[in-house]
Design an enzyme around this catalytic site. Structure first.
Site, PDB file in Angstrom:
ATOM      1  N   ASP A 164     -47.966 -45.528  11.453  1.00 30.13           N
ATOM      2  CA  ASP A 164     -47.987 -45.814  10.018  1.00 30.13           C
ATOM      3  C   ASP A 164     -49.047 -44.948   9.338  1.00 30.13           C
ATOM      4  OD1 ASP A 164     -47.046 -47.152   7.759  1.00 30.13           O
ATOM      5  OD2 ASP A 164     -48.471 -48.799   7.971  1.00 30.13           O
TER       6      ASP A 164
ATOM      7  N   HIS B  94     -42.624 -51.411  12.311  1.00 33.35           N
ATOM      8  CA  HIS B  94     -42.682 -50.542  11.126  1.00 33.35           C
ATOM      9  C   HIS B  94     -43.240 -49.154  11.482  1.00 33.35           C
ATOM     10  CE1 HIS B  94     -43.573 -49.574   6.882  1.00 33.35           C
ATOM     11  NE2 HIS B  94     -44.775 -49.216   7.286  1.00 33.35           N
TER      12      HIS B  94
ATOM     13  N   HIS C 178     -41.815 -43.191   4.114  1.00 32.34           N
ATOM     14  CA  HIS C 178     -41.569 -44.632   3.997  1.00 32.34           C
ATOM     15  C   HIS C 178     -40.169 -44.945   3.479  1.00 32.34           C
ATOM     16  CE1 HIS C 178     -45.652 -45.564   5.185  1.00 32.34           C
ATOM     17  NE2 HIS C 178     -45.258 -46.832   5.285  1.00 32.34           N
TER      18      HIS C 178
ATOM     19  N   HIS D 280     -37.972 -44.603   6.422  1.00 31.72           N
ATOM     20  CA  HIS D 280     -38.157 -45.824   7.218  1.00 31.72           C
ATOM     21  C   HIS D 280     -37.330 -46.977   6.651  1.00 31.72           C
ATOM     22  CE1 HIS D 280     -39.870 -49.850   7.257  1.00 31.72           C
ATOM     23  NE2 HIS D 280     -39.962 -49.650   8.557  1.00 31.72           N
TER      24      HIS D 280
END
Ligand code: ZN
Length: 360
Positions: free
Chosen positions: A165, A265, A248, A251
């Site tokens: 992340d 995540h 993101h 994702h």
């Protein structure tokens, strides 16, 4: 950024005094496993301070239904403050429940798996695990208390995911800055936000692999402390005030696909950081990100993030993810370019080819 950030070995011991600043009645949101791992000597001081503590076990998903349940329990116990002790989804649910009730929130991460702790953002999922909403809050948590002894005892997988992340933070902030985009706060990136994001990248490059090895051996070292701070504080400030970009959104696209749901995540975000670099034509950077992911045990290919790369459906599955990644509220638009779903699908497959060539 949070009003206050405290990190170090044994900081959980400061929780009772810190909670007492906000009132007498405290709702503590925990998970069964996280609660078991806690050293609870601090619980004995709860009574000495005249505090009443009500423990509530988290249901597992940061969904509107779960946030509503937490809010209801909080109101029933007339709590003055919510304390979230756990991982990213639990912390996001605690923040959301607190802000919906207008209460302060204290965040105690038990893993360094994402940059959720410090931000004024909660990612809301549906019961099938798809992202349905990015909820921004009027302010950040009152206090983030990071006990690195607790983080060190957590499964290594979470720590590596936190680095995945955090890996996106620097490249996303720079892509947002160069694209003239705004942050989730609706403002242009601040210099502090960009600097925190770039520092995050530098710490991962210099200390990331060492920190993981130290954690494997149960050693609380300087490298481990620095990477925990990078995953939690720097990445938090970096994404919130420096800006997010394609990684993101890609994702979020992958959360549409059931075959990717077993991943954390950060395990998907790390790979998507390489895909973003490919989108920007930065092949060298894509290689560096893939190499980093591989060196800390994170997925570094389409198969690694769960896709069936041999099947006929691959392009259709990636198109589904790409369409989701391009929805109007997605941060990919902060890069100032008009991408099509086909552009994103090509970037996914090209990244996979770069990975195959690198590690053949
Ligand atoms: Zn993230």
């Amino acid at each position: 950024m949070p009003t206050q950030y405290r990190q170090g070995a044994g900081t959980i011991g400061e929780l009772p005094e810190c909670a007492a600043r906000y009132g007498k009645r405290v709702l503590l949101l925990v998970t069964g496993s996280g609660y078991n791992r806690l050293d609870k000597t601090w619980l004995s001081r709860w009574d000495d301070l005249g505090l009443s503590a009500h423990f509530l076990t988290f249901g597992g998903e940061c969904s509107n239904a779960e946030i509503g349940r937490i809010g209801q329990e909080t109101s029933e116990h007339r709590a003055d403050v919510i304390v979230g002790i756990g991982g990213g989804k639990l912390l996001d649910a605690a923040k959301s429940a607190a802000y919906r009730l207008g209460l302060p929130v204290i965040i105690v991460p038990t893993v360094a798996s994402s940059d959720a702790p410090c931000s004024a953002l909660s990612v809301i999922y549906d019961d099938e695990g798809r992202v349905v909403q990015l909820e921004t809050h009027p302010h950040n948590p009152e206090l983030v208390l990071v006990d690195t002894e607790i983080i060190l005892r957590a499964p290594l997988r979470y720590f590596a995911a936190g680095m995945g992340d955090a890996l996106a933070t620097g490249p996303e902030a720079l892509a947002c800055l160069h694209g003239g985009g705004k942050t989730i706060l609706g403002r242009y990136p601040t210099q502090l936000g960009t600097a925190a994001a770039v520092l995050c990248d530098r710490i991962l490059a210099s200390d990331g692999v060492q920190a993981l090895q130290d954690a494997e051996r149960g050693l609380l070292t300087g490298a481990f402390e620095r990477v925990v701070e990078a995953n939690t504080l720097l990445s938090g400030i970096g994404f919130e005030s420096g800006g997010l970009a394609a990684a993101h959104s890609l994702h979020d696209g992958l959360t549409e696909l059931a075959e990717c749901h077993h991943l954390l995540h950060g395990e998907k975000v790390g790979f998507c950081t390489a895909v973003q670099a490919v989108l920007l034509g930065q092949t060298g950077e894509a290689e560096r990100f893939l190499q980093f992911c591989r060196s800390i045990g994170l997925p570094f290919s389409l198969a690694g993030v769960g896709l069936d790369t041999e099947g006929k459906e691959l392009r259709a599955r990636l198109t589904l993810a790409a369409r989701r990644a391009l929805q109007p509220e997605e941060t990919i638009h902060s890069m100032g370019k008009a991408y099509t779903a086909a552009n994103l699908v090509d970037a996914f497959t090209e990244t996979d080819q770069i990975s195959k060539a690198l590690f053949a």
